[in-house]
Design a protein around this motif. Structure first.
Motif, mmCIF file in Angstrom:
data_model
loop_
_atom_site.group_PDB
_atom_site.id
_atom_site.type_symbol
_atom_site.label_atom_id
_atom_site.label_comp_id
_atom_site.label_asym_id
_atom_site.label_seq_id
_atom_site.Cartn_x
_atom_site.Cartn_y
_atom_site.Cartn_z
ATOM 1 N N MET A 82 -0.867 23.164 4.727
ATOM 2 C CA MET A 82 -0.477 23.088 3.321
ATOM 3 C C MET A 82 1.026 22.869 3.185
ATOM 4 O O MET A 82 1.487 22.134 2.304
ATOM 5 N N THR A 83 1.809 23.489 4.061
ATOM 6 C CA THR A 83 3.265 23.299 4.017
ATOM 7 C C THR A 83 3.609 21.838 4.291
ATOM 8 O O THR A 83 4.468 21.252 3.621
ATOM 9 N N VAL A 84 2.941 21.240 5.269
ATOM 10 C CA VAL A 84 3.172 19.829 5.579
ATOM 11 C C VAL A 84 2.772 18.951 4.400
ATOM 12 O O VAL A 84 3.490 18.008 4.041
ATOM 13 N N ARG A 85 1.642 19.265 3.788
ATOM 14 C CA ARG A 85 1.192 18.457 2.654
ATOM 15 C C ARG A 85 2.176 18.553 1.486
ATOM 16 O O ARG A 85 2.424 17.557 0.800
ATOM 17 N N ASN A 86 2.727 19.726 1.285
ATOM 18 C CA ASN A 86 3.728 19.870 0.225
ATOM 19 C C ASN A 86 4.969 19.040 0.525
ATOM 20 O O ASN A 86 5.572 18.448 -0.376
ATOM 21 N N ALA A 87 5.369 18.986 1.796
ATOM 22 C CA ALA A 87 6.529 18.186 2.185
ATOM 23 C C ALA A 87 6.269 16.704 1.941
ATOM 24 O O ALA A 87 7.126 15.987 1.399
ATOM 25 N N LEU A 88 5.095 16.234 2.325
ATOM 26 C CA LEU A 88 4.751 14.823 2.124
ATOM 27 C C LEU A 88 4.641 14.498 0.638
ATOM 28 O O LEU A 88 4.984 13.399 0.204
ATOM 29 N N SER A 89 4.180 15.475 -0.141
ATOM 30 C CA SER A 89 4.073 15.272 -1.583
ATOM 31 C C SER A 89 5.447 15.064 -2.204
ATOM 32 O O SER A 89 5.596 14.263 -3.139
ATOM 33 N N VAL A 90 6.456 15.751 -1.690
ATOM 34 C CA VAL A 90 7.828 15.568 -2.184
ATOM 35 C C VAL A 90 8.267 14.120 -1.976
ATOM 36 O O VAL A 90 8.817 13.479 -2.880
ATOM 37 N N LEU A 91 8.007 13.584 -0.789
ATOM 38 C CA LEU A 91 8.427 12.214 -0.476
ATOM 39 C C LEU A 91 7.641 11.189 -1.296
ATOM 40 O O LEU A 91 8.192 10.164 -1.711
ATOM 41 N N GLN A 92 6.354 11.468 -1.538
ATOM 42 C CA GLN A 92 5.571 10.569 -2.377
ATOM 43 C C GLN A 92 6.088 10.591 -3.803
ATOM 44 O O GLN A 92 6.161 9.555 -4.472
ATOM 45 N N GLY A 93 6.473 11.774 -4.282
ATOM 46 C CA GLY A 93 7.020 11.877 -5.625
ATOM 47 C C GLY A 93 8.333 11.140 -5.790
ATOM 48 O O GLY A 93 8.673 10.703 -6.885
ATOM 49 N N GLU A 94 9.065 10.978 -4.696
ATOM 50 C CA GLU A 94 10.318 10.215 -4.718
ATOM 51 C C GLU A 94 10.080 8.722 -4.572
ATOM 52 O O GLU A 94 11.029 7.928 -4.665
ATOM 53 N N GLY A 95 8.822 8.336 -4.329
ATOM 54 C CA GLY A 95 8.513 6.922 -4.127
ATOM 55 C C GLY A 95 8.926 6.402 -2.774
ATOM 56 O O GLY A 95 8.973 5.192 -2.551
ATOM 57 N N LEU A 96 9.199 7.307 -1.840
ATOM 58 C CA LEU A 96 9.681 6.910 -0.518
ATOM 59 C C LEU A 96 8.532 6.551 0.419
ATOM 60 O O LEU A 96 8.693 5.715 1.316
ATOM 61 N N VAL A 97 7.381 7.182 0.240
ATOM 62 C CA VAL A 97 6.218 6.921 1.080
ATOM 63 C C VAL A 97 4.988 6.792 0.190
ATOM 64 O O VAL A 97 5.008 7.173 -0.984
ATOM 65 N N HIS A 98 3.931 6.260 0.760
ATOM 66 C CA HIS A 98 2.659 6.194 0.044
ATOM 67 C C HIS A 98 1.534 6.540 0.998
ATOM 68 O O HIS A 98 1.644 6.336 2.214
ATOM 69 N N SER A 99 0.460 7.049 0.444
ATOM 70 C CA SER A 99 -0.672 7.492 1.247
ATOM 71 C C SER A 99 -1.831 6.514 1.122
ATOM 72 O O SER A 99 -2.117 6.018 0.022
#
Length: 262
Positions: free
Chosen positions: A58-75
């Motif tokens: 869950m901690t990792v998913r929260n970290a990735l969610s931050v980057l997705q919210g910044e538009g830096l990555v996509h899933s």
């Protein structure tokens, strides 16, 4: 992708009061900024990140969610998380409307696409007469009706921009401008053929978060803002002959300007 054991992401700071998931997001962001993960590259899987940092999934998913919210990555479902491409188009504001491009039969978007090595397309084209909004009417000198030209622009099949041009009917009605394809050089070339030699353009630019309709039209990822640009074209007599209201995907453009120093 470099192995995590190489130190590509480093380790967490146990003495920091910054949340662990934000520290992980910081490490990933830094690796992307430094080119350790290139555009389009797949990030380490959740399992790899869990093992590397010694944290919960869950901690990792929260970290990735931050980057997705910044538009830096996509899933991509079932495939993983990938680095989003950087802006492919450099919009040079001082050059894109140069008369030499119109003389060559090229629109501003075509010029930009060619410079980026991309294939330009236009779809969702609508041309109709309508009553202008208060803002458009004010900019155009209070016409009762205008010709509106709406279209979406794509680069290599990807929607990047939606634009609506508004022209006074006494200029545009029963001219090639009212046709779906106005011809080589676009509507600015036709305006000059009609005797409205262009003198200058005024542009207002701001950034904002997109509306739901804009997210859908431009296929925007979570966290990606838009650039909202309103341009007014004036002829040599000082008349406003067109207003173009444009919404651009902010991750698809770099706005470049050359400004005189005197």
């Amino acid at each position: 992708m470099a192995p995590l054991s190489s130190g590509v992401l480093g380790s967490l700071d146990s003495t920091s009061d910054r949340a662990v998931f934000r520290q992980i997001a910081d490490r990933l962001r830094e690796a992307i900024d430094k080119g350790r993960f290139k555009e389009g590259a797949k990030l380490p899987s959740e399992s790899e990140l869990v093992e590397h940092f010694g944290v919960s999934r869950m901690t990792v998913r929260n970290a990735l969610s931050v980057l997705q919210g910044e538009g830096l990555v996509h899933s991509e479902h079932g495939k993983g998380v990938f680095v989003r491409p950087r802006p492919p188009v450099r919009r040079l504001a001082s050059d894109r409307f140069a008369r030499r491009h119109r003389d060559q039969g090229k629109s501003a978007f075509t010029v930009e696409a060619e410079a980026a090595g991309s294939r330009p397309e236009v779809d969702n084209l609508q041309v109709k007469e309508e009553r202008p909004t208060r803002d458009i009417a004010t900019r155009l000198g209070e016409p009762r009706k205008v010709l509106a030209r709406r279209r979406r622009y794509l680069l290599d099949g990807r929607p990047v921009e939606f634009a609506a041009s508004f022209l006074p009917l006494d200029i545009a009605r029963d001219t090639p401008i009212a046709q779906p394809n106005p011809g080589p050089g676009g509507i600015y070339a036709r305006l000059e053929e009609l005797g409205h030699r262009l003198d200058h353009f005024d542009e207002e630019v701001r950034a904002r978060m997109p509306t739901p309709a804009e997210v859908k039209s431009l296929h925007l990822a979570a966290g990606v803002p838009v650039i909202h640009l309103v341009r007014t074209a004036y002829d040599t007599e000082g008349r406003a002959v067109e207003v173009c209201d444009t919404v651009m995907a902010a991750d698809a453009y770099v706005l470049a300007y050359q400004l005189p120093a005197n």
